[in-house]
Design an enzyme around this catalytic site. Sequence first.
Site, PDB file in Angstrom:
ATOM      1  N   HIS A  47      54.646  53.557  15.799  1.00  0.00           N
ATOM      2  CA  HIS A  47      54.496  52.421  16.714  1.00  0.00           C
ATOM      3  C   HIS A  47      54.134  53.033  18.062  1.00  0.00           C
ATOM      4  CE1 HIS A  47      56.685  50.158  13.710  1.00  0.00           C
ATOM      5  NE2 HIS A  47      56.613  49.053  14.425  1.00  0.00           N
TER       6      HIS A  47
ATOM      7  N   GLU B  99      52.830  49.727  22.244  1.00  0.00           N
ATOM      8  CA  GLU B  99      52.986  48.297  21.936  1.00  0.00           C
ATOM      9  C   GLU B  99      53.501  47.604  23.183  1.00  0.00           C
ATOM     10  OE1 GLU B  99      55.824  47.157  18.885  1.00  0.00           O
ATOM     11  OE2 GLU B  99      54.953  45.144  18.729  1.00  0.00           O
TER      12      GLU B  99
ATOM     13  N   ASP C 118      53.562  42.948   9.589  1.00  0.00           N
ATOM     14  CA  ASP C 118      54.588  43.355  10.568  1.00  0.00           C
ATOM     15  C   ASP C 118      55.914  42.616  10.383  1.00  0.00           C
ATOM     16  OD1 ASP C 118      55.514  44.999  12.583  1.00  0.00           O
ATOM     17  OD2 ASP C 118      54.530  43.923  14.222  1.00  0.00           O
TER      18      ASP C 118
ATOM     19  N   GLN D 208      63.760  52.767  15.726  1.00  0.00           N
ATOM     20  CA  GLN D 208      63.524  51.572  16.557  1.00  0.00           C
ATOM     21  C   GLN D 208      63.989  51.748  18.011  1.00  0.00           C
ATOM     22  OE1 GLN D 208      62.291  47.836  15.803  1.00  0.00           O
ATOM     23  NE2 GLN D 208      62.012  48.661  17.853  1.00  0.00           N
TER      24      GLN D 208
ATOM     25  N   HIS E 135      58.324  45.412   8.377  1.00  0.00           N
ATOM     26  CA  HIS E 135      59.721  45.867   8.536  1.00  0.00           C
ATOM     27  C   HIS E 135      60.558  45.101   7.518  1.00  0.00           C
ATOM     28  CE1 HIS E 135      58.959  47.812  12.534  1.00  0.00           C
ATOM     29  NE2 HIS E 135      57.913  47.016  12.451  1.00  0.00           N
TER      30      HIS E 135
ATOM     31  N   HIS F 248      51.872  47.696   7.159  1.00  0.00           N
ATOM     32  CA  HIS F 248      52.850  47.732   8.261  1.00  0.00           C
ATOM     33  C   HIS F 248      53.753  46.506   8.246  1.00  0.00           C
ATOM     34  CE1 HIS F 248      53.884  48.988  12.557  1.00  0.00           C
ATOM     35  NE2 HIS F 248      54.601  47.905  12.318  1.00  0.00           N
TER      36      HIS F 248
HETATM   37  N1  17E Z   1      59.818  46.583  16.001  1.00  0.00           N
HETATM   38  C1  17E Z   1      58.916  46.912  16.958  1.00  0.00           C
HETATM   39  O1  17E Z   1      59.137  47.870  17.727  1.00  0.00           O
HETATM   40  N2  17E Z   1      57.769  46.207  17.059  1.00  0.00           N
HETATM   41  C2  17E Z   1      57.515  45.205  16.234  1.00  0.00           C
HETATM   42  N3  17E Z   1      56.372  44.521  16.362  1.00  0.00           N
HETATM   43  C3  17E Z   1      58.464  44.832  15.235  1.00  0.00           C
HETATM   44  C4  17E Z   1      59.609  45.561  15.147  1.00  0.00           C
HETATM   45  C5  17E Z   1      58.199  43.681  14.315  1.00  0.00           C
HETATM   46 FE   FE2 Z   2      56.082  47.076  13.595  1.00  0.00          FE
END
Ligand code: 17E
Ligand code: FE2
Length: 420
Positions: free
Chosen positions: A206, A209, A305, A148, A55, A53
């Site tokens: 994702h 989070e 990440d 995103q 980006h 994982h």
């Molecule tokens: N984008 C996101 O939604 N969450 C993250 N932890 C990163 C990018 C790095």
């Molecule tokens: Fe991520």
Amino acid sequence: MDLIVRNAKVNGKLTDIGVKDGKIVKIGKIDEKGEVEIDANGRLASPPFVDPHVHLDAVLTVGDPRYNMSGTLWEGIEIWSERKKKLSKEDVKERAKEAIRWAVAQGILAIRTHVDVCDPSLVALEAMLEVKEEVKDLVDLQIVAFPQEGIVSFPNGENLMRRALEMGADVVGGIPHYEFSREDGIKSIDIILSLAKEFDRDIDVHIDETDDDQSRFLEYLASKTIKEGYQGRVTASHTTAMHSYNNAYAYKLFGVLKKAKMNIIANPLDNIALQGRFDNYPIRRGMTRVKELLKSGINVGFGHDSVMDPWYPLGRYNMLQVAFVGLNLGHMTGYEEIKMAFDAVTKNSAKLMRLDWYGLEEGKDASFVILNAKSEIDAIRLMSEALYVIKNGKVVAKTKPAEYEVNGKKVRMEVKGVYE
Ligand code: 17E
Ligand code: FE2
């Protein structure tokens, strides 16, 4: 044989590793001579590190156009949205390839990268598809179509996801907790499953989070996974809200996750940086329940990440650093638990990425590393260099370890009989 590694530590014993035509043909005492010979000198041979994982489209952009001052996920997404307007194919390719060199130098041979597709030009995706081809002799790269700014909430989001899959993205991503409403989040998961089935792709979302204990998209993803017969093909990344769930609910959820054969990815560096930001003391750690998940038989990998991006300013693309932070953060300091953290940056992630070539075993690809340590635990403690990184039988990276001296006498930070 094309390559023989002598005196390597494999499963606690010293042995030789023989390689022919890019495959491991023998683990055991080898009498013949190899075209190339490497003396591992008692050091650990391990299957390579895997980063499940990251980006790569955003790596090395830290500070451009500005630093993340609140430290929140949300400010990170805003900064990235501004940076995204300036992307060119060359910019993305150069940064991603630089980070990949850092990764390979430190023993990573497989990476799953999320690539932001909330951009009508899809320039980052185009760049990363080219990178995947160009680095294939160095690293096995999987690309996730990652929305995103949402599938439902971003204009034309579903269509962009579809285009990304048509262009060749390997995995279907998502971000239900970021969608405008709970209903939009649920709808996004329905779309994710239907796209995955239509294109026959795995899923890596994702999800949850946030520190919001009401963020419960994971249960819906698991339930959909079971209904659609997608068990084993779905990964839930982050799931930080699980840190804040009450125990009774978490217990019930674990049962559903097991039925769904759900894979979980924690990202210790980003999680400790981004979560807890709305708390006053005591401040939550905000990593998902790694130890408890593993002990109940659910597969968990650790991801890097970020490497110097709007979400996490540090990092040198070292999975031992990730394991070190992850095990400390997760109270995994028991003897067996430290080894579990090593698995989380190696074979657990190979499993969720379904890498059939992976493993230090006869018949598998000769893709492995020699670490400057005698055991997995010491590799984490010392953040050992990868002395040799071997991919398909070829040495692709080498590192000379640091030598410490005090008053002209060599200092070795190892204790005889401990972690050997
Ligand atoms: N984008 C996101 O939604 N969450 C993250 N932890 C990163 C990018 C790095
Ligand atoms: Fe991520």
